[in-house]
Enzyme design. Structure first.
Site, PDB file in Angstrom:
ATOM      1  N   LYS A   1      39.425  39.624  62.124  1.00 46.35           N
ATOM      2  CA  LYS A   1      40.515  40.609  62.057  1.00 46.35           C
ATOM      3  C   LYS A   1      40.216  41.927  61.522  1.00 46.35           C
ATOM      4  CE  LYS A   1      43.303  38.774  58.311  1.00 46.35           C
ATOM      5  NZ  LYS A   1      42.327  39.244  57.214  1.00 46.35           N
TER       6      LYS A   1
ATOM      7  N   ARG B   1      50.850  39.244  54.478  1.00 44.51           N
ATOM      8  CA  ARG B   1      50.267  38.118  54.126  1.00 44.51           C
ATOM      9  C   ARG B   1      51.224  36.720  53.892  1.00 44.51           C
ATOM     10  NH1 ARG B   1      44.608  39.829  53.357  1.00 44.51           N
ATOM     11  NH2 ARG B   1      43.178  38.176  53.367  1.00 44.51           N
TER      12      ARG B   1
ATOM     13  N   ARG C   1      28.718  36.926  55.970  1.00 41.03           N
ATOM     14  CA  ARG C   1      29.565  38.060  56.049  1.00 41.03           C
ATOM     15  C   ARG C   1      28.974  38.981  54.807  1.00 41.03           C
ATOM     16  NH1 ARG C   1      35.904  38.468  56.618  1.00 41.03           N
ATOM     17  NH2 ARG C   1      36.201  37.894  54.254  1.00 41.03           N
TER      18      ARG C   1
ATOM     19  N   ARG D   1      30.599  39.955  49.350  1.00 37.05           N
ATOM     20  CA  ARG D   1      31.932  40.124  48.487  1.00 37.05           C
ATOM     21  C   ARG D   1      32.108  38.840  47.559  1.00 37.05           C
ATOM     22  NH1 ARG D   1      36.734  40.985  52.725  1.00 37.05           N
ATOM     23  NH2 ARG D   1      37.854  39.600  51.427  1.00 37.05           N
TER      24      ARG D   1
ATOM     25  N   ARG E   1      40.801  30.203  49.610  1.00 42.14           N
ATOM     26  CA  ARG E   1      41.194  31.316  50.287  1.00 42.14           C
ATOM     27  C   ARG E   1      41.942  30.854  51.626  1.00 42.14           C
ATOM     28  NH1 ARG E   1      37.088  36.020  51.245  1.00 42.14           N
ATOM     29  NH2 ARG E   1      38.997  36.942  51.969  1.00 42.14           N
TER      30      ARG E   1
HETATM   31  P1  AMP Z   1      40.752  40.742  52.792  1.00 39.89           P
HETATM   32  O1  AMP Z   1      39.932  41.611  52.540  1.00 39.89           O
HETATM   33  O2  AMP Z   1      42.218  40.936  53.429  1.00 39.89           O
HETATM   34  O3  AMP Z   1      40.372  39.245  52.766  1.00 39.89           O
HETATM   35  O4  AMP Z   1      41.518  40.608  51.213  1.00 39.89           O
HETATM   36  C1  AMP Z   1      40.934  40.257  50.155  1.00 39.89           C
HETATM   37  C2  AMP Z   1      41.965  39.657  49.092  1.00 39.89           C
HETATM   38  O5  AMP Z   1      42.876  41.078  48.793  1.00 39.89           O
HETATM   39  C3  AMP Z   1      42.614  38.606  49.496  1.00 39.89           C
HETATM   40  O6  AMP Z   1      42.262  37.449  49.293  1.00 39.89           O
HETATM   41  C4  AMP Z   1      43.830  38.825  48.526  1.00 39.89           C
HETATM   42  O7  AMP Z   1      43.557  38.291  47.070  1.00 39.89           O
HETATM   43  C5  AMP Z   1      43.953  40.228  48.338  1.00 39.89           C
HETATM   44  N1  AMP Z   1      45.029  40.758  49.533  1.00 39.89           N
HETATM   45  C6  AMP Z   1      44.677  41.564  50.587  1.00 39.89           C
HETATM   46  N2  AMP Z   1      45.647  41.856  51.328  1.00 39.89           N
HETATM   47  C7  AMP Z   1      46.849  41.265  50.627  1.00 39.89           C
HETATM   48  C8  AMP Z   1      48.270  40.944  51.066  1.00 39.89           C
HETATM   49  N3  AMP Z   1      48.785  41.571  52.069  1.00 39.89           N
HETATM   50  N4  AMP Z   1      49.096  40.225  49.976  1.00 39.89           N
HETATM   51  C9  AMP Z   1      48.315  39.855  48.808  1.00 39.89           C
HETATM   52  N5  AMP Z   1      47.065  39.999  48.543  1.00 39.89           N
HETATM   53  C10 AMP Z   1      46.374  40.418  49.379  1.00 39.89           C
END
Ligand code: AMP
Length: 210
Positions: free
Chosen positions: A13, A88, A123, A156, A167
């Site tokens: 995404k 989320r 990734r 990451r 996750r």
């Molecule tokens: P992402 O890069 O979108 O996979 O986000 C990495 C991490 O950031 C996630 O695993 C969460 O710990 C945190 N995170 C990102 N967006 C949110 C959100 N909308 N609500 C809560 N935690 C978030």
């Protein structure tokens, strides 16, 4: 045009949000990128977020909602935006509605869990600008270096195999209920993530333009 890109971690995404940003000229707003930036800069929000992120869980709503609200109030988001990684949880989606934000479409990128697990180990992300890469599907031009800025491209912390499973579990428990939430509002379009990024992009643009 206000869009939400929904999908499991590793569904692509973020990559598709970057493609849509280039085509529709509206900012891609990634709460994950903003949180990683906050952690790097040691801000108050970053300090609160770090342990949740490292554990593969979600950062508390009050932290994320605050960051998101400030971001979409900026001038460049006035003509529209693409939300990548927000909402989320159903609570976050309700908070967005309470802010009076009208969402035009929710693009749900579906990829089976087994494929996600296989993909995530390849990734990579730029530690400076947050651009996303994949060693096989979207390699950098120069080993270890971002194509877009002088930053280093790294794995990451939360893409390590043990965190990926947590996750995914978090996604199924907390985020997947948003599929029916937005379906019931008539906003959901599901795109099946393809092997090749360009094929998914084509389907994503068709879903946005439909
Ligand atoms: P992402 O890069 O979108 O996979 O986000 C990495 C991490 O950031 C996630 O695993 C969460 O710990 C945190 N995170 C990102 N967006 C949110 C959100 N909308 N609500 C809560 N935690 C978030």
């Amino acid at each position: 045009m206000n869009l939400i890109f929904l999908g499991a971690p590793g569904s692509g995404k973020g990559t598709q949000a970057e493609q849509a940003n280039a085509k529709y000229n509206i900012p891609a707003v990634s709460t994950g990128n903003m949180l990683r930036e906050a952690v790097k800069n040691g801000t108050e929000a970053g300090l609160k977020a770090k342990s949740f992120m490292d554990a593969g869980g979600l950062v508390p709503d009050e932290v994320v909602i605050g960051i998101l609200k400030d971001r979409i109030a900026l001038d460049d988001a006035k003509k529209g935006f693409i939300l990548d990684g927000f909402p989320r949880t159903v609570e976050q989606a309700e908070a967005l509605e309470r802010m009076g934000v009208n969402i035009d479409k929710v693009i749900n990128i579906h990829v089976d869990d087994e494929k996600i697990i296989a993909r995530m180990s390849g990734r990579r992300v730029c530690s400076d600008c947050g651009a996303s890469y994949h060693i096989e599907y979207k390699p950098v031009k120069t080993e270890g270096k971002c194509d877009l800025c002088p930053g280093a491209v790294v794995l990451r912390d939360d893409d390590k195999p043990e965190t990926v499973l947590t996750r995914l579990k978090t996604y199924h428990e907390k985020t997947a209920p948003l599929i029916s939430f937005y379906e019931s509002r008539g906003k959901l379009k599901t795109v099946v993530g393809q092997q090749e990024i360009a094929d998914t992009t084509k389907l994503t643009f068709e879903a946005i333009d439909a």
